[in-house]
Motif scaffolding. Sequence first.
Motif: not given
Length: 237
Positions: A38, A64, A74-75, A78, A148-149
């Motif tokens: 990530y 976001h 996302h990366y 996470q 999810n993230a």
Amino acid sequence: MNRRIHVLATLPFTSEEGLRPLLSRDTLNILQGLQRSYLHRVNKTVQGTDLAAFNLYQLVERTHRDSSQALLHHYSSQAWNMDFWLQGLTSHHRPPLPALVQAIERDFGSWESFETMFSESAGAIPASGWTWLVQRQNGRLTIMNTYNAGSPMFVNMRAPVQANPKREEGGSFSALLGMTKPPVQEEQTADVVAPILALNMWEHAWIRDYGLDRDAYIRNFWKCVNWSRAAVILNLY
């Protein structure tokens, strides 16, 4: 342009044997490998852009709502979520401090009710996500899931904002979470929340050690929570 290089944080526990009874060494290695991946993708994506100077929290905040930055969001999210979760674990389990117990009992009725509600929320996640203990803007604690993230600071809970004196952000808090201050949501009805505790419910966190028995994974989580850290974060808010 100042460039911030995002690197893997040092774990707050000795990791040679994993984190028993919650995580085996192999699972912990997989989780840290994902974190490195990530962070590598974050560093590669922001290189040469205006985003290169921001920390992970700021990257999550700034991406976001931007669909063109979905992968970066996302990366970074996470990586931030994973770090917050792992930093909240310990191999030296101690009972929660009285101030935290009082806050939990005030908002959930009892400590046992809190653990039951949190565990049920985690077990209800159908696929990949996170379960959080958060403090709302009115000072109350609640449990929420993100999928999810998703990070809880940027989820609009659609609850009226209640008047509550804001606490000053301390430098140690900023260093702890890598953030400046909770973001102000655009909607007047948004409720800013601040994370206190997290549980990773992505399959890679439990499938290798527990097979299909997610409940055992959730039960063992309670044996490795660093309640002192949770109390410190709550006090700093």
